[in-house]
Structure formats: structure tokens, C-alpha cells
Scaffold this motif. Sequence first.
Motif, short mmCIF file in Angstrom:
data_model
loop_
_atom_site.label_atom_id
_atom_site.label_comp_id
_atom_site.label_asym_id
_atom_site.label_seq_id
_atom_site.Cartn_x
_atom_site.Cartn_y
_atom_site.Cartn_z
N ASP A 69 0.87 -1.18 0.00
CA ASP A 69 0.00 0.00 0.00
C ASP A 69 0.90 1.23 0.00
O ASP A 69 2.11 1.12 0.19
CB ASP A 69 -0.96 -0.02 1.21
CG ASP A 69 -0.25 0.10 2.53
OD1 ASP A 69 0.28 1.20 2.82
OD2 ASP A 69 -0.23 -0.89 3.29
N MET A 120 -2.85 -8.29 10.80
CA MET A 120 -3.94 -7.33 10.58
C MET A 120 -4.27 -6.58 11.87
O MET A 120 -4.48 -5.36 11.85
CB MET A 120 -5.18 -8.05 10.04
CG MET A 120 -4.96 -8.71 8.68
SD MET A 120 -4.70 -7.52 7.37
CE MET A 120 -6.35 -6.87 7.23
N ARG A 161 -3.76 -2.55 12.49
CA ARG A 161 -4.90 -1.74 12.94
C ARG A 161 -4.58 -0.98 14.22
O ARG A 161 -4.91 0.20 14.35
CB ARG A 161 -6.13 -2.63 13.15
CG ARG A 161 -7.23 -2.34 12.16
CD ARG A 161 -8.49 -3.16 12.40
NE ARG A 161 -8.43 -4.38 11.59
CZ ARG A 161 -8.47 -5.62 12.06
NH1 ARG A 161 -8.61 -5.86 13.34
NH2 ARG A 161 -8.39 -6.64 11.25
N PRO A 190 -2.83 0.80 7.13
CA PRO A 190 -3.74 0.02 6.28
C PRO A 190 -3.11 -1.26 5.71
O PRO A 190 -3.65 -1.85 4.78
CB PRO A 190 -4.06 1.00 5.15
CG PRO A 190 -2.83 1.82 5.02
CD PRO A 190 -2.29 1.97 6.43
N GLN A 219 -2.24 -4.80 4.57
CA GLN A 219 -3.11 -5.93 4.34
C GLN A 219 -2.28 -7.20 4.24
O GLN A 219 -1.19 -7.23 3.65
CB GLN A 219 -3.89 -5.74 3.03
CG GLN A 219 -4.89 -4.60 3.06
CD GLN A 219 -6.02 -4.87 4.03
OE1 GLN A 219 -6.72 -5.88 3.89
NE2 GLN A 219 -6.21 -3.99 4.99
N CYS A 220 -2.84 -8.27 4.80
CA CYS A 220 -2.19 -9.57 4.79
C CYS A 220 -3.28 -10.59 4.49
O CYS A 220 -4.41 -10.46 4.97
CB CYS A 220 -1.56 -9.82 6.16
SG CYS A 220 -0.44 -11.21 6.22
N THR A 221 -2.96 -11.56 3.67
CA THR A 221 -3.94 -12.58 3.31
C THR A 221 -3.25 -13.92 3.16
O THR A 221 -2.03 -14.02 3.32
CB THR A 221 -4.68 -12.16 2.01
OG1 THR A 221 -5.74 -13.09 1.78
CG2 THR A 221 -3.75 -12.15 0.81
#
Length: 118
Positions: A47, A101, A105, A110, A112-114
Amino acid sequence: MAASRHELMSDDERDAGVGGRTGVGLATKPESKTAKPALYKVLMLNDDYTPMEFVVLTLQRFFKMSIEDATRVMLHVHQRGVGVCGIFTYEVAETKVNQVMDFARQHQHPLQCTMEKE
């Protein structure tokens, strides 16, 4: 009077089917092979707002990377948009994604991890 072969056999021999008699058979179970658990890649997404230092810290903290490895992965994510943080079983991968995540936060990033099946 001569004894027959059947009469001369021990009980064990008769039970085992010696001498032509059918006895108790041995039931065997087919060998079952344990399947290896499915593996999942934990991916970090780039990001334009999360500081590079925070990403390096996150990789060190949750993926036990050295500063050199964490920097290399961070640069890969920065340049290519996505990078692999590690490969784990489903439960471990899910936990790592949630930890990253939550950490992002808490620090108002922001990041992001998946995860995806390998």
C-alpha cells in the motif's frame, strides 16, 4: 486301534487349521497413509501509506525473520505489490494473518495480509 491324525493334534493346531481343517483367519487392515496437511502462503500486500520500517518490524515480529530477510521481503512487496511471508498449515497461516492485521490496525496502518492455498 490307531489314533487318527485329527485326534493327535493339539487344540492350537486344530484352531490354526493344521491338518486340512479351516480355522480362524487373521483379519488384516489395509495400511492407511496419513495425508500431509495442505499448506498456505501468507501474503503481504503493498500500500502507499504503511511505512517500510513498520513492515520490516511486522515481518521480524510475526515471521521470525532477520532484519536482512525482512528488508528483502519488504522491498519485494514494495516493488511487486505482493510478497510471501511464509508457508504454513491452515491454522498457523490464519493466525499469522490475524496477528498482522490486528497489529497494523492497532498502529493505524492500512497494511493488508492474506493467505492462499499453495
